[in-house]
Design a protein around this motif. Structure first.
Motif, PDB file in Angstrom:
ATOM      1  N   ASP A  91     -11.043   5.703   7.514  1.00 47.17           N
ATOM      2  CA  ASP A  91     -10.711   5.692   6.080  1.00 47.17           C
ATOM      3  C   ASP A  91     -11.356   4.487   5.388  1.00 47.17           C
ATOM      4  O   ASP A  91     -12.529   4.260   5.522  1.00 47.17           O
ATOM      5  CB  ASP A  91      -9.198   5.721   5.880  1.00 47.17           C
ATOM      6  CG  ASP A  91      -8.600   7.086   6.189  1.00 47.17           C
ATOM      7  OD1 ASP A  91      -9.351   8.071   6.231  1.00 47.17           O
ATOM      8  OD2 ASP A  91      -7.381   7.176   6.403  1.00 47.17           O
ATOM      9  N   THR A  92     -10.580   3.709   4.657  1.00 49.04           N
ATOM     10  CA  THR A  92     -11.119   2.548   3.942  1.00 49.04           C
ATOM     11  C   THR A  92     -10.997   1.271   4.766  1.00 49.04           C
ATOM     12  O   THR A  92     -11.166   0.173   4.245  1.00 49.04           O
ATOM     13  CB  THR A  92     -10.390   2.358   2.600  1.00 49.04           C
ATOM     14  OG1 THR A  92      -8.989   2.187   2.842  1.00 49.04           O
ATOM     15  CG2 THR A  92     -10.593   3.560   1.700  1.00 49.04           C
ATOM     16  N   GLN A 120     -14.041   4.564  -0.977  1.00 46.86           N
ATOM     17  CA  GLN A 120     -13.019   4.992  -1.929  1.00 46.86           C
ATOM     18  C   GLN A 120     -12.003   3.885  -2.179  1.00 46.86           C
ATOM     19  O   GLN A 120     -11.865   2.946  -1.391  1.00 46.86           O
ATOM     20  CB  GLN A 120     -12.277   6.230  -1.406  1.00 46.86           C
ATOM     21  CG  GLN A 120     -13.033   7.532  -1.510  1.00 46.86           C
ATOM     22  CD  GLN A 120     -12.111   8.732  -1.375  1.00 46.86           C
ATOM     23  OE1 GLN A 120     -11.072   8.813  -2.021  1.00 46.86           O
ATOM     24  NE2 GLN A 120     -12.501   9.665  -0.523  1.00 46.86           N
ATOM     25  N   ASN A 122      -7.878   2.969  -2.683  1.00 49.21           N
ATOM     26  CA  ASN A 122      -6.613   3.481  -2.157  1.00 49.21           C
ATOM     27  C   ASN A 122      -5.690   3.868  -3.303  1.00 49.21           C
ATOM     28  O   ASN A 122      -5.632   3.178  -4.316  1.00 49.21           O
ATOM     29  CB  ASN A 122      -5.946   2.405  -1.284  1.00 49.21           C
ATOM     30  CG  ASN A 122      -6.587   2.297   0.083  1.00 49.21           C
ATOM     31  OD1 ASN A 122      -6.784   3.291   0.754  1.00 49.21           O
ATOM     32  ND2 ASN A 122      -6.934   1.093   0.487  1.00 49.21           N
ATOM     33  N   LYS A 124      -6.762   6.847  -0.876  1.00 49.25           N
ATOM     34  CA  LYS A 124      -7.946   7.688  -0.757  1.00 49.25           C
ATOM     35  C   LYS A 124      -7.541   9.148  -0.681  1.00 49.25           C
ATOM     36  O   LYS A 124      -6.364   9.487  -0.501  1.00 49.25           O
ATOM     37  CB  LYS A 124      -8.762   7.277   0.466  1.00 49.25           C
ATOM     38  CG  LYS A 124      -8.035   7.365   1.797  1.00 49.25           C
ATOM     39  CD  LYS A 124      -8.188   8.687   2.493  1.00 49.25           C
ATOM     40  CE  LYS A 124      -9.640   8.948   2.789  1.00 49.25           C
ATOM     41  NZ  LYS A 124      -9.783  10.315   3.409  1.00 49.25           N
ATOM     42  N   LYS A 132     -11.422  11.654  -7.141  1.00 49.97           N
ATOM     43  CA  LYS A 132     -11.697  10.493  -6.303  1.00 49.97           C
ATOM     44  C   LYS A 132     -12.105   9.305  -7.174  1.00 49.97           C
ATOM     45  O   LYS A 132     -12.669   9.459  -8.249  1.00 49.97           O
ATOM     46  CB  LYS A 132     -12.841  10.782  -5.331  1.00 49.97           C
ATOM     47  CG  LYS A 132     -12.565  11.799  -4.280  1.00 49.97           C
ATOM     48  CD  LYS A 132     -13.732  11.898  -3.318  1.00 49.97           C
ATOM     49  CE  LYS A 132     -14.999  12.338  -4.019  1.00 49.97           C
ATOM     50  NZ  LYS A 132     -16.133  12.475  -3.074  1.00 49.97           N
TER      51      LYS A 132
END
Length: 302
Positions: A91-92, A120, A122, A124, A132
């Motif tokens: 993820d991030t 992205q 949060n 996400k 997005k």
């Protein structure tokens, strides 16, 4: 028997070597360790662990609710049962650059071959959905630099995912991708390309391998491996496919069971006991300890 026959460092080195070649590397997504072993059995080059799959498996939406501990735990379970390199969706990075650095080292310890971190904000969301938001370039670059600087094994692969295409367009994606490569990313994950020509264009524009996401029900068409290879793509993931197939079959089976009171009509679609025992290598355990595999499947139906 038991776990992988090779070490995490050897898997990472093999992944690097394969990436330096000319072949397309195919990474179907595993939703549990057993499906990861099945991916290896069918001759693919690697196993992918999707954040969307992990969150769905926990009964959660893919909006950044899973934790590093949950991701690392499931990734370790999958990585230890396959000789293939495992690439993980981080993820991030689970926070700011310092968190990204910790994420890299925790996933290194989990035995995976690499991860991708995205740009992205949060919370996400799935890269193929509207709404997005992406961070600015400086923040995205800091995430990638933190990941690169934190790894202890130089063969551990850092993939930079960018979701800029769905927010600012294709030209902005190329600019962002170049900045991420300059920050040290080994591979660029260009999410939600509109068509094959965009894959060709970004592959030509970058001095780094490109990863393509062939997820069903998304914004990109489902291009064949041959098409992606010809476009210059080096890695392709099928992140949620096996989970979707398994859950679709389970849903239909439960519907039939509720209606008719039996699963007899779909027994032929099931993995047999013999196939399961072969996949988990009962015989190998028996060779190690004869008291483990001291039975026969004779008399079992099917």
């Amino acid at each position: 028997m038991l776990y992988s026959s090779t070490t995490p460092s050897a898997k990472r080195a093999a992944f690097r070597q394969a990436l330096a070649g000319a072949d397309l590397l195919r990474f179907p997504g595993a939703f549990n360790p057993l499906s990861g072993r099945l991916v290896q059995r069918h001759g693919f080059e690697g196993v992918y662990v999707s954040g969307a799959v992990l969150s769905a498996d926990l009964g959660l939406p893919d909006v950044g609710l899973t934790t590093l501990t949950e991701v690392a735990g499931r990734s370790a379970q999958i990585a230890r049962v396959t000789d293939l390199p495992v690439l993980v969706d981080a993820d991030t990075g689970f926070g700011e650059p310092l968190n990204v650095a910790r994420t890299v080292q925790v996933l290194e310890d989990a035995g995976v071959a690499g991860l991708h971190v995205e740009d992205q904000v949060n919370p996400k969301r799935c890269g193929h959905l509207e709404g997005k938001q992406v961070v600015d370039e400086a923040t995205a670059v800091r995430r990638v630099r933190a990941a690169v600087d934190a790894r202890r094994d130089p063969d551990f692969l850092v993939v930079a995912r960018t979701d800029v295409r769905g927010v600012e367009g294709f030209d902005a994606t190329v600019r962002r991708a170049k900045a991420l490569v300059d920050a040290g990313a080994d591979v660029v994950f260009a999410e939600a390309m509109a068509d094959l020509s965009e894959f060709e264009a970004i592959c030509s524009a970058l001095d780094a391998p490109v990863l393509a996401n062939m997820t069903e029900f998304g914004r990109s068409d489902l291009f064949t491996h041959e098409q992606l290879r010809d476009a210059g793509v080096r890695i392709v993931i099928h992140p949620v496919s096996l989970l979707r197939l398994a859950m679709g079959a389970a849903d239909r089976a439960l519907s039939g069971l509720g209606a008719s009171g039996t699963l007899e009509p779909v027994v032929d679609e099931m993995q047999t006991r013999a196939e399961l025992y072969d996949l988990v290598d009962y015989a190998g355990y028996g060779e190690f300890d004869s008291s483990v595999y001291d039975f026969s499947l004779e008399g079992n139906r099917g």
